[in-house]
Design an enzyme around this catalytic site. Structure first.
Site, PDB file in Angstrom:
ATOM      1  N   ASN A  51     -12.477  59.083  49.960  1.00 35.12           N
ATOM      2  CA  ASN A  51     -12.335  60.473  49.523  1.00 35.12           C
ATOM      3  C   ASN A  51     -13.671  61.069  49.088  1.00 35.12           C
ATOM      4  O   ASN A  51     -13.994  62.220  49.406  1.00 35.12           O
ATOM      5  CB  ASN A  51     -11.342  60.555  48.356  1.00 35.12           C
ATOM      6  CG  ASN A  51      -9.930  60.849  48.806  1.00 35.12           C
ATOM      7  OD1 ASN A  51      -9.708  61.360  49.899  1.00 35.12           O
ATOM      8  ND2 ASN A  51      -8.968  60.507  47.980  1.00 35.12           N
ATOM      9  N   GLU A  78      -2.944  56.362  46.793  1.00 37.53           N
ATOM     10  CA  GLU A  78      -3.035  55.660  48.073  1.00 37.53           C
ATOM     11  C   GLU A  78      -2.110  54.453  48.126  1.00 37.53           C
ATOM     12  O   GLU A  78      -2.252  53.580  48.983  1.00 37.53           O
ATOM     13  CB  GLU A  78      -4.477  55.222  48.333  1.00 37.53           C
ATOM     14  CG  GLU A  78      -4.996  54.125  47.422  1.00 37.53           C
ATOM     15  CD  GLU A  78      -5.600  54.645  46.128  1.00 37.53           C
ATOM     16  OE1 GLU A  78      -6.432  53.921  45.542  1.00 37.53           O
ATOM     17  OE2 GLU A  78      -5.249  55.763  45.696  1.00 37.53           O
TER      18      GLU A  78
END
Length: 308
Positions: free
Chosen positions: A187, A223
């Site tokens: 990210n 996640e």
């Protein structure tokens, strides 16, 4: 018009051991455009259709051989997986006692024989429209808005159900805990928008590996994903784990910040157990979490299995 088309494509189940009665109901419904009508004569054959066809409405005879319609109604409506299915009791009697017993045991509505076709169809349509609306609301409440798989809220519900069922039936419950490796640096370097795209892809890959209608995949946070399976063999668990890693490798999503792999991978912890000895949900979760941690410690992109 769109609503009518969708309703007429929904799945109806007739539970009746009278062939004449079943065929009459089918003829009336088919004549009004209903396409998917299934038949059962007892509890066992009913569950076959409930598990495979995603039934949307049941027409249940009050009188059955060997068991009363109200007992069948109580069993089906009391099952968490089927509690939202409307059940219309089909009965010769419409006296207060019969209706009271039917409603007390989970019936949504009733229709008395001999019935008029127009009344039957009107009741069926009304309940299907209501179920369609409720299904949309429920799906929104239990679905992760990004990945479109089940969310943590539904995970808690299914986990509770599987755990109780495992204790009752002495069957194994298996819990996959899955984590995308080094997702924070993904990210940070590729951006959150691309991170969201990757989460969607991973969720889709996980969902595609589950062959049975009662296998569940969830996004439980960030996640992290989970899979819950009921009554499976160790061989199946090994196969499923391999398929997940293989499918993700084939997708070949670039991740230069995932050391040693350079593409998106997942670590998995699996715990499987019979719950007959009173193993708690907390312990199942904890054991799967520890197995996941072991996969991370061993180098990531792998699965650690635990049995209890």
């Amino acid at each position: 018009m769109t609503r009518d088309i969708k309703i007429h494509s929904m799945n109806l189940l007739i539970i009746d051991n009278s062939a004449n009665s079943s065929l009459l109901l089918k003829a009336i419904l088919k004549n009004k455009g209903f396409k998917n009508i299934y038949f059962a004569t007892d509890v066992e054959s009913s569950y076959v259709h409930l598990d495979k066809q995603r039934i949307d409405l049941i027409l249940l005879s009050y009188v059955l051989s060997g068991i009363s319609g109200t007992e069948v109604c109580k069993e089906i409506s009391g099952n968490m997986l089927y509690e939202d299915i409307p059940i219309i009791m089909v009965t010769v009697n419409n006296d207060i006692k019969t209706l009271q017993v039917s409603f007390e045991n989970g019936a949504t509505d009733y229709i008395a024989k001999p019935f008029k076709g127009e009344e039957l169809v009107a009741r069926v349509q009304a309940h299907l429209i209501r179920k369609q609306v409720n299904d949309i609301r429920k799906t929104t409440a239990i679905t992760d808005p990004l990945t479109n798989i089940y969310n943590r809220r539904h995970f808690d519900t299914i986990f509770e159900h599987f755990h109780a069922r495992s204790i009752s039936e002495n069957k194994a419950i298996s819990f996959f805990m899955i984590d995308i490796d080094n997702f924070k640096p993904y990210n940070d370097n590729y951006g959150h928008q691309k991170g969201d795209v990757t989460l969607i892809k991973v969720a889709k890959i996980l969902e595609e590996q589950l062959p049975r209608t009662d296998d569940y995949v969830f996004r439980i946070g960030g996640e992290e994903f989970a899979i819950l399976l009921y009554d499976t063999t160790v061989g199946f668990l090994l196969q499923l784990s391999g398929q997940i890693h293989e499918a993700l490798a084939k997708e070949n999503i670039e991740h230069k910040f995932n050391a040693n792999f350079n593409k998106v991978s997942v670590s998995i912890g699996v715990f499987t157990s019979l719950c007959e000895h009173g193993i708690s949900k907390f312990e199942i979760y904890d054991r799967a979490d520890k197995a996941l941690y072991q996969s991370k410690e061993n180098g990531r992109s792998q699965t650690t299995f635990e049995q209890g």
